[in-house]
Write a protein that holds these residues in place. Structure first.
Motif, PDB file in Angstrom:
ATOM      1  N   CYS A  64      38.473 -13.436   2.768  1.00  0.00           N
ATOM      2  CA  CYS A  64      38.156 -14.850   2.568  1.00  0.00           C
ATOM      3  C   CYS A  64      39.298 -15.524   1.809  1.00  0.00           C
ATOM      4  CB  CYS A  64      36.863 -14.971   1.766  1.00  0.00           C
ATOM      5  SG  CYS A  64      36.525 -16.626   1.160  1.00  0.00           S
ATOM      6  N   ILE A  65      39.706 -16.672   2.330  1.00  0.00           N
ATOM      7  CA  ILE A  65      40.817 -17.369   1.668  1.00  0.00           C
ATOM      8  C   ILE A  65      40.323 -18.540   0.834  1.00  0.00           C
ATOM      9  CG2 ILE A  65      42.568 -16.706   3.358  1.00  0.00           C
ATOM     10  CD1 ILE A  65      42.082 -19.458   4.674  1.00  0.00           C
ATOM     11  N   ARG A  66      39.027 -18.609   0.668  1.00  0.00           N
ATOM     12  CA  ARG A  66      38.415 -19.666  -0.134  1.00  0.00           C
ATOM     13  C   ARG A  66      38.864 -21.057   0.321  1.00  0.00           C
ATOM     14  NH1 ARG A  66      34.939 -18.268  -4.334  1.00  0.00           N
ATOM     15  NH2 ARG A  66      35.154 -16.086  -4.860  1.00  0.00           N
ATOM     16  N   CYS A  67      38.849 -21.234   1.621  1.00  0.00           N
ATOM     17  CA  CYS A  67      39.261 -22.524   2.147  1.00  0.00           C
ATOM     18  C   CYS A  67      38.153 -23.563   1.987  1.00  0.00           C
ATOM     19  CB  CYS A  67      39.616 -22.400   3.622  1.00  0.00           C
ATOM     20  SG  CYS A  67      38.206 -21.897   4.619  1.00  0.00           S
ATOM     21  N   GLY A  68      36.917 -23.090   1.857  1.00  0.00           N
ATOM     22  CA  GLY A  68      35.823 -24.022   1.643  1.00  0.00           C
ATOM     23  C   GLY A  68      35.302 -24.670   2.900  1.00  0.00           C
ATOM     24  N   LEU A 111      29.780 -13.964   8.560  1.00  0.00           N
ATOM     25  CA  LEU A 111      28.995 -14.375   7.391  1.00  0.00           C
ATOM     26  C   LEU A 111      27.498 -14.180   7.588  1.00  0.00           C
ATOM     27  CD1 LEU A 111      31.078 -17.562   6.651  1.00  0.00           C
ATOM     28  CD2 LEU A 111      30.916 -15.550   5.202  1.00  0.00           C
ATOM     29  N   CYS A 158      34.738 -20.334  10.095  1.00  0.00           N
ATOM     30  CA  CYS A 158      35.507 -19.500   9.171  1.00  0.00           C
ATOM     31  C   CYS A 158      36.825 -19.059   9.802  1.00  0.00           C
ATOM     32  CB  CYS A 158      34.695 -18.277   8.761  1.00  0.00           C
ATOM     33  SG  CYS A 158      35.617 -17.164   7.687  1.00  0.00           S
ATOM     34  N   PRO A 159      37.960 -19.445   9.237  1.00  0.00           N
ATOM     35  CA  PRO A 159      39.242 -19.065   9.819  1.00  0.00           C
ATOM     36  C   PRO A 159      39.526 -17.576   9.669  1.00  0.00           C
ATOM     37  CG  PRO A 159      39.575 -20.195   7.738  1.00  0.00           C
ATOM     38  CD  PRO A 159      38.115 -20.257   8.027  1.00  0.00           C
ATOM     39  N   SER A 160      38.793 -16.927   8.772  1.00  0.00           N
ATOM     40  CA  SER A 160      39.013 -15.497   8.580  1.00  0.00           C
ATOM     41  C   SER A 160      38.078 -14.644   9.430  1.00  0.00           C
ATOM     42  CB  SER A 160      38.819 -15.130   7.112  1.00  0.00           C
ATOM     43  OG  SER A 160      39.833 -15.701   6.339  1.00  0.00           O
ATOM     44  N   GLN A 216      30.554 -19.084   1.047  1.00  0.00           N
ATOM     45  CA  GLN A 216      31.497 -18.044   0.608  1.00  0.00           C
ATOM     46  C   GLN A 216      30.975 -17.334  -0.627  1.00  0.00           C
ATOM     47  OE1 GLN A 216      31.858 -21.138  -0.150  1.00  0.00           O
ATOM     48  NE2 GLN A 216      33.574 -21.613  -1.480  1.00  0.00           N
ATOM     49  N   CYS A 269      33.447 -23.383   5.197  1.00  0.00           N
ATOM     50  CA  CYS A 269      32.051 -23.017   5.424  1.00  0.00           C
ATOM     51  C   CYS A 269      31.124 -23.910   4.611  1.00  0.00           C
ATOM     52  CB  CYS A 269      31.827 -21.550   5.064  1.00  0.00           C
ATOM     53  SG  CYS A 269      32.486 -21.097   3.458  1.00  0.00           S
ATOM     54  N   ILE A 294      35.009 -14.055   9.305  1.00  0.00           N
ATOM     55  CA  ILE A 294      34.074 -13.191   8.573  1.00  0.00           C
ATOM     56  C   ILE A 294      32.685 -13.349   9.194  1.00  0.00           C
ATOM     57  CG2 ILE A 294      33.049 -12.713   6.314  1.00  0.00           C
ATOM     58  CD1 ILE A 294      35.583 -13.943   5.094  1.00  0.00           C
TER      59      ILE A 294
END
Ligand code: SF4
Ligand code: SF4
Ligand code: SF4
Ligand code: SF4
Lengths: 199, 565
Positions: free
Chosen positions: B371-375, B426, B420-422, B388, B377, B424
């Motif tokens: 997770c890159i904590r892009c926010g 979720l 989610c760009p990663s 996240q 989500c 994940i």
């Protein structure tokens, strides 16, 4: 001068009033029993198996509150030890293997046609989860059985089995998603499909 | 026109709805075997009313609700019961569950239908019972028994009835097709619901990507002059979520942990409304539903009217599936559905869509990155959660924290995972955390029960011990008393011989009795002699005898007193 005296008097009066209120509250809202024993007991799994060396969970809870070790309960396992450590502010220690290993939950089943109706298992069951009468076939109330194992030993004809509870759609648990780094594109295992399922 | 509000977040996934709307609803073939899981709804599984070997008619009740939150099940076609037991069911676990299997006879012979066309004259409870008997459970997806939502009692006053026609999830067009082709069924159903709930306001919420359905409904409403507001909402996933639709239409946010009825709102799906119409006006229980069959591995992508219990495989064959191209079989939509591996599972009351997707359509998800904590989500979450954060808690097994961050408000819409760009997964993490928490709760409940039983047993043992002790004491006391009595008796006997005072008294009494007897005898003799009666010799003998015994008694007494003094 008088102001100081008045201030002191007022404070004294206040102290008295609050003291009375507190004293009254202490009597009126008194907590019955030993709350820490209750709290410990609430964390124990209530299997009542006696593997901790005490005749049930509550006696062990009392022993813990008197300073006994918190790692003697195999059915509770590590998670119970952690919860107890958290509650009592003690060190997390591994399970004391002297008292047994943490094992998957099981439930007792009586092979009913072999039962001779000796009632020994009823006397052993700590939660009265076995039904039967003298010379009659006995049976386990599965929903009440804690899986404590205590009825297996006394049975003279060895007709009690400890079996894991069957997994049904009702008690099935979602698996944790496969740990991420191991996932490769060509992996078409179940976990992978589950992952893709919601996309 | 009603004012439109909005909800937080939401996404615009590709709709892919057009594929399945090219042709009208088609009747699915009658399968040789119908598999009816006893649990097709939320709540307790139904209890079978039939046995293997029984013949059943179409529409016959074969299982009845067991408990308040439960639903009845009916035979979708006529035939005979060949099996009652475990069968694979449509469930994420892929496990088996109890089912009733009917071998159809192809006759489609109906049981006598019992419509309630005059429902307005009927007692409301009787009408609700009729709906319950028809086995209706929410057709929108969750499968909550409908009679409970219609029977809220006095503690809930319903002022708004919302009919959910949003059908926001990509691919699914079952409700759309129903609205296009059978708007009158839906409206009649709404009338019945409104009769039961007496709302002051009826709203139908529909997304603006269904112009044909909107037109059909609008025309039908106009023709019937019904006081229903048809509210067209912008297409944004997941506007069809119950709480999201309520917020869109009324601006009311249903608080965490409460249900819409708490704020005076009841939500029903269009499919459910149509099912209620069929049950009440036509007397037909819920035995079929509309299912969207879509995905590029199918030759015919369209909506089917399917009997409940029809195996997926039968439908796939009927839609000319190309198994070589089918990469994934999904039950439900692409956002909230689940991948299934066994196509023998049956359609149940909540099955709205089956997607036979090709590899290009639903490729395997790429590996998850950190997770890159892009926010992103957080921005799309319609429940205003912090996905996240929930993900970290679920992954770290900090379930308590996840719960405090309102994990259970998550509707598993998948919007967060979608953006989610990663990559994940979720939702999988949330599902995992939820089931762990539920399991823990169940275990705690069981532990509390075990504690109670243990304590009850301890109390029982203590009581029994006490009773035993009591009995023992009583027995001991009784024995002691008995002994004491015996002893006293023996002593008394002894004392009779030994006590001189008593002996003396006895002797004295005996002597005086002997004297009295003698006196009486003498008197009698004298009397007889004076009168000259016969038999005086006999009397003389008696007197003589008495004289002797009186003398002996006197003597004994004299002796005794002599000894004494
Ligand atoms: S070991 Fe058995 S009896 Fe002791 S606390 Fe654990 S579950 Fe209870
Ligand atoms: S101890 Fe064994 S034989 Fe005796 S009643 Fe229990 S199950 Fe039957
Ligand atoms: S799946 Fe849950 S957390 Fe994710 S966007 Fe939907 S409601 Fe929010
Ligand atoms: S969208 Fe994905 S990467 Fe971005 S914050 Fe959420 S979980 Fe992390």
């Amino acid at each position: 001068m008088t102001t100081i005296v008045t201030a002191v008097l007022i404070l004294l009066l206040l102290a008295l009033v609050f003291g009375l209120i507190l004293g009254f509250a202490a009597v009126r809202f008194r907590v019955e029993g030993d709350p820490i024993v209750e709290q410990i007991d609430a964390l124990l799994p209530q299997t009542q198996c006696g593997q901790c060396g005490y005749p049930g969970c509550r006696p062990y809870a009392e022993a813990i509150s008197n300073g006994d070790a918190i790692n003697k309960c195999p059915p509770g396992g590590q998670s119970t030890i952690e919860a107890l450590a958290d509650l009592l502010d003690r060190e997390v220690v591994p399970l004391d293997s002297e008292h047994g290993e943490e094992q998957p939950k099981t439930v007792a089943y009586i092979r009913e046609d072999e039962c001779i109706g000796c009632t020994k298992c009823i006397q052993a069951c700590p939660v009265d989860a076995i039904l039967g009468a003298a010379k009659q076939m006995h049976t386990v109330i599965v929903s009440e059985c804690t899986g404590c194992d205590l009825c297996v030993e006394p049975c003279p004809v060895d007709c009690i089995d400890m079996l894991p509870l069957p997994v049904t759609p009702t008690n099935w648990k979602w698996p944790a998603p496969v740990s991420d780094p191991n996932l490769i594109l060509t992996d078409r295992g179940r976990g992978h499909l589950l992952q893709g399922g919601s996309q | 026109m009603t004012r439109l509000y909005s909800f937080h977040g939401g996404v615009h996934p590709p709709e892919n709805k057009r594929q399945s709307l090219g042709a009208p609803i088609r009747q699915a073939p009658l399968p040789a075997r119908l598999i009816l899981p006893l649990q097709q709804h939320i709540g307790k599984p139904a209890t079978p009313l039939v046995a293997v070997g029984d013949t059943v008619l179409k529409g016959q009740k074969i299982a009845e609700p067991s408990g308040h939150v439960s639903a009845a099940i009916h035979a979708p076609s006529s035939g005979s019961i060949t099996y009652i037991g475990l069968q694979p069911v449509p469930h994420a676990s892929g496990l088996e569950s109890p089912c009733i299997v009917i071998e159809t006879d192809g006759q489609e012979q109906w049981i006598e239908r019992q419509p309630l066309t005059d429902y307005q004259q009927l007692d409301k409870q009787a009408l609700i019972r009729h709906i319950r008997n028809a086995g209706i459970a929410g057709l929108g997806g969750a499968g909550f028994p409908t009679d409970i939502k219609l029977n809220l009692g006095r503690d809930h006053i319903v002022n708004t009835l919302i009919i959910n026609a949003a059908e926001c999830e990509p691919y699914i067009t079952a409700d759309d097709a129903l609205m296009r082709e059978r708007p009158d069924e839906i409206l009649s159903g709404i009338e019945i619901i409104a009769h039961l709930l007496q709302p002051s306001h009826i709203l139908i919420g529909i997304e603006d990507n269904k112009p044909n359905a909107i037109k059909a409904l609008r025309d039908a409403i106009r023709a019937r002059k019904l006081p229903i507001d048809l509210v067209v909402v912008p297409t944004r996933y997941p506007s069809g979520g119950e709480k999201q639709l309520i917020q869109l239409l009324t601006g009311i946010e249903v608080a965490s942990g409460s249900i819409p009825a708490d704020v005076g709102i009841v939500c029903q799906n269009v499919g459910t409304a149509a099912a209620i119409y069929r049950a009440v006006i036509l007397g037909e229980p819920l035995i079929s539903r509309i299912v969207t069959l879509t995905g590029f591995a199918l030759g015919h992508r369209q909506n089917y009217e399917v009997l409940i219990g029809t195996p997926f495989s039968v439908l796939l064959e009927s839609a000319e599936v190309d198994r070589s191209r089918m990469f994934r079989l999904v039950m439900g939509g692409p956002m909230m559905g689940i991948s299934i591996e066994d196509d023998r599972i049956p359609v149940i009351k909540t099955t709205n869509c089956i997607i036979a997707a090709t590899r290009e359509e639903m490729p395997p998800s790429p590996p998850a990155q950190p997770c890159i904590r892009c926010g992103m989500c957080e921005q799309v979450c319609p429940a205003s959660l912090l996905p996240q954060q929930l993900f970290w808690f679920a992954k770290g097994r900090e379930f308590d924290k996840a719960r405090h961050h309102n994990l259970f408000d998550c509707i598993e819409c998948g919007a967060c995972a979608y953006v989610c760009p990663s990559n994940i997964p979720l939702v999988q993490h949330y599902r995992f955390a939820k089931s762990e928490i539920r399991n823990e709760e169940a275990e705690q409940l069981k532990a509390a029960q075990a504690r109670e039983r243990f304590e009850a047993r301890q109390a029982r043992l203590a009581r029994e011990e006490q009773e035993k002790e009591q009995r023992r004491k009583e027995r001991a006391e009784a024995a002691a008393r008995e002994q004491a009595r015996k002893k006293a008796e023996a002593e008394q006997a002894d004392a009779g011989e030994q006590d001189p005072e008593a002996e003396l008294k006895k002797l004295k009494t005996a002597a005086s009795i002997a004297r009295t007897k003698l006196k009486k005898a003498r008197d009698a003799l004298k009397n007889a002699q004076e009168k000259g009666l016969d038999g005086t010799d006999k009397l003389e003998a008696t007197v003589l005898q008495l004289e002797q015994s009186a003398q002996a008694a006197e003597q004994a007494w004299q002796n005794a007193t002599g000894v004494q003094h």
